[in-house]
Write a protein that holds these residues in place. Sequence first.
Motif, mmCIF file in Angstrom:
data_model
loop_
_atom_site.group_PDB
_atom_site.id
_atom_site.type_symbol
_atom_site.label_atom_id
_atom_site.label_comp_id
_atom_site.label_asym_id
_atom_site.label_seq_id
_atom_site.Cartn_x
_atom_site.Cartn_y
_atom_site.Cartn_z
ATOM 1 N N GLU A 100 0.707 -1.305 0.140
ATOM 2 C CA GLU A 100 -0.070 -0.151 -0.039
ATOM 3 C C GLU A 100 0.960 1.232 0.107
ATOM 4 O OE1 GLU A 100 -3.694 -0.605 0.283
ATOM 5 O OE2 GLU A 100 -3.437 1.636 -0.594
ATOM 6 N N GLY A 101 2.314 1.007 0.483
ATOM 7 C CA GLY A 101 3.008 2.311 0.366
ATOM 8 C C GLY A 101 3.915 2.192 1.706
ATOM 9 N N ALA A 102 3.580 1.603 2.638
ATOM 10 C CA ALA A 102 4.607 1.667 3.736
ATOM 11 C C ALA A 102 5.911 1.417 3.307
ATOM 12 C CB ALA A 102 4.149 0.540 4.856
ATOM 13 N N THR A 103 7.327 2.221 3.866
ATOM 14 C CA THR A 103 8.236 2.165 3.446
ATOM 15 C C THR A 103 9.246 1.637 4.098
ATOM 16 O OG1 THR A 103 8.869 4.135 4.454
ATOM 17 C CG2 THR A 103 8.022 4.206 1.973
ATOM 18 N N ASP A 104 9.230 1.092 5.467
ATOM 19 C CA ASP A 104 10.082 0.565 6.496
ATOM 20 C C ASP A 104 9.427 -0.261 7.489
ATOM 21 O OD1 ASP A 104 12.554 1.654 7.533
ATOM 22 O OD2 ASP A 104 11.519 1.516 9.393
ATOM 23 N N LEU A 105 10.434 -1.274 7.809
ATOM 24 C CA LEU A 105 9.917 -2.279 8.825
ATOM 25 C C LEU A 105 10.591 -2.214 10.011
ATOM 26 C CD1 LEU A 105 10.129 -5.277 6.170
ATOM 27 C CD2 LEU A 105 8.078 -4.060 7.154
ATOM 28 N N GLY A 106 11.000 -0.980 10.446
ATOM 29 C CA GLY A 106 11.662 -0.526 11.598
ATOM 30 C C GLY A 106 13.045 -1.371 11.977
ATOM 31 N N GLY A 107 13.194 -1.221 13.214
ATOM 32 C CA GLY A 107 14.476 -1.965 13.723
ATOM 33 C C GLY A 107 14.126 -3.543 13.929
ATOM 34 N N LEU A 108 14.921 -4.407 12.963
ATOM 35 C CA LEU A 108 14.568 -5.752 13.493
ATOM 36 C C LEU A 108 15.639 -6.161 14.403
ATOM 37 C CD1 LEU A 108 13.989 -6.941 9.678
ATOM 38 C CD2 LEU A 108 12.418 -6.167 11.373
ATOM 39 N N SER A 109 15.213 -5.818 15.643
ATOM 40 C CA SER A 109 16.143 -5.872 16.697
ATOM 41 C C SER A 109 16.765 -7.298 16.977
ATOM 42 C CB SER A 109 15.360 -5.653 18.214
ATOM 43 O OG SER A 109 16.440 -5.433 19.013
ATOM 44 N N ALA A 110 17.959 -7.276 16.990
ATOM 45 C CA ALA A 110 19.082 -8.573 17.239
ATOM 46 C C ALA A 110 18.541 -9.138 18.436
ATOM 47 C CB ALA A 110 20.407 -8.028 17.221
#
Length: 729
Positions: free
Chosen positions: A274-284
Amino acid sequence: MRRVTFSRNYTLSLSRTCRCFCKYCAFATHGAHLHAPAEVERLLDEAVRRNAKELLVLTGERPEVNPRVAERLREHGHEDFTSYVVWACERALERGLLPHTNVGVLPASDLARLRQVTASQGLMLESVNPDLVAHQGSPTKHPERRLETIRAAGELAIPFTSGILVGIGETAGERVEALEVLAAVHAEYGHLQEIILQSFVPHPRYHGAEPAEIADAAQRGEQQGERAPMPVWADPVTLEDMRLLVRECRRLLPDVGIQIPPNLSDWWLPLVQEGATDLGGLSANGDHISPEHPFPSPHRMRKLLAAHSLALTERLCVYPRYMSPRWMEQGVLDVIKARYWSFIPRRGSGRGEGRAIRGELVPGALERARQGLALTEGELSALFAETRPEAIEDMRQAADELRAELAGETVTFVVNRNINVSNVCVVGCAFCGFGQGRRSPEAYEHDREEFARRVRGAVEFGASEICIQSGIHPDWTLEDYEGWLALAREIAPGVHLHAYSAMEVDHMCDTSGLPPVEVFGRLREAGLDSTPGTAAEVLDDGVRERISPNKLPVGRWVEIIEASHAAGLRSTVTVMFGHIEEPWELAEHMRVVRDVQERTGGFTEFVPLSFVPFHTLLGRTHGIEEISREENLKHTAAFRLALGHTVPNLQASWVKMGLDAATEALRWGVNDLGGTLMEESISRSAGSTHGVMLTADQLVAAAHAAGRPAAERTTLYGIRRRYEVPLAA
Ligand code: SF4
């Protein structure tokens, strides 16, 4: 191809003690919690071991309201919690980690203290409704209080992340209103880099347990996706609700990233679409807010996204446009420059730092280039780094005139077929999306039958050339390479065989023990007619060290190419640009090319290949973005001017830049549109979306669209068939 970003972060929950009582929170405690300094140092070391680039400092709000926390802070030598956060961030910076803090509502003075040691900061607005049941007992959840902090961050020029919580009792109208309020603040300060759209997920309290362990257990399937019952104050959220918010976000904040935390929503993929651009911090070390919902691995997400023509790419916690002294403290910027410089957006070619670019040299350089004279390194660097529109137009005109003088008006192309026999490769170039380890599920190797089928296909298609290149297959010997040529020669005796990069020839030399000139003798015998000048990348050992340390060095590339010319074989010559190279490194490349050509005269054409980043290591983990069309065209003109009278033909690669830009490049010094290719896999593997083949008609139409006659040529630029511009065109 569209890029979807994520940050490789590590979460430090420095203190979970919080003065608020939000009903949805499983993170906070009202007991005393504070990691001791030694524990912080240990966690930071672990973050480094796990290759994190961002340290996400996530804490309860004002934990020092708890007297025991205040006492511990004093014992550690800190007058308040902010001082301790600053200390932790300093330790992170020392280790090359970029801090992003999210520590709740703060006064401007505290934001300013944190600004000294952070790359970015954040605070969710959450909602514009001041009376939510979920926020009872949490005075700093009042929207006005939160907006004060978000505005203060704007005044202080802090790159900032905010967002809304969806489904905590607000109305649909209030969600959009919250985005409108954020858009208004952003319009004033321009500091919002990203908006998080986070749907509420009920979860059991976990305080006292280790989030990483809960995440691990969830990963093993023991409690994956388990959700607590929906509380009375919350509302279920639908995919359609979230889709609408993504659309509103795009409308209201078009230059701001839209983050969807992928572990909390089964809908991240449709929302990205739909247009979201980021999946944030894929925290380790797991999600500290919702540990029972572990992050999917970047590997898994990359595969899922790739199936939808989306490329997962790493970013830093601070977005590229804020990486400048206006937005960041010098000390933090220094860490980015030292450790993550490839993430700094490129203006012109390369970082443009380290050596002075002398723009005043450009007019004289154009004059000399028009006469075909060799340009100095300083002049060439100035051309590659040029940003002034009128100077770029002068470059275009000079390149176009040089093209007309050397190659005339006719736009040529070759009807050819690529055959990449195998993508198995042991070299591991960081810019390559094609090469695969032998055991990779994507690895392939054609057998003789398949190869023969493809050769026959080329003949049926009317190809005059077959181009054969592959990865560096560890098992192949000179005899194997001879075998492909001999088979192609047998099936297609009249077709020109254009095969094997200098890297492949180097590999043949290694495995056979023969020098290049003898290898070329053998290959000629087997049917070779000419060689592609690939594996040149940038002919500067410094760049090669950075992007392909296992590849042959410049001296060896030159030796092999000169050996091919000495064996009577012509070759093309390429450059791969638009990644991490500097203008003066491209200048060096052009010096080497010109020198070889002046010695041997063996190059038929120069082929600029702009870097396609999407599925490559350089693109995925070094933040390298695709070069813009304007930069691509400017470089094209600079290459023509750098070649002077030495190489008459300049090709535009429609595979890399698209046919539309390649057609435009005909005004920037280009006289050749390359080949029909039939099967293009190298650029496609890196994420190019410009197709795998074109027909002769499409290439003719492109030339005619530029008002120029077209001609099908042979590999060595003999004319096979002319296509004049139709009178009506
Ligand atoms: S560019 Fe060539 S040598 Fe390098 S990894 Fe890719 S296939 Fe192998």
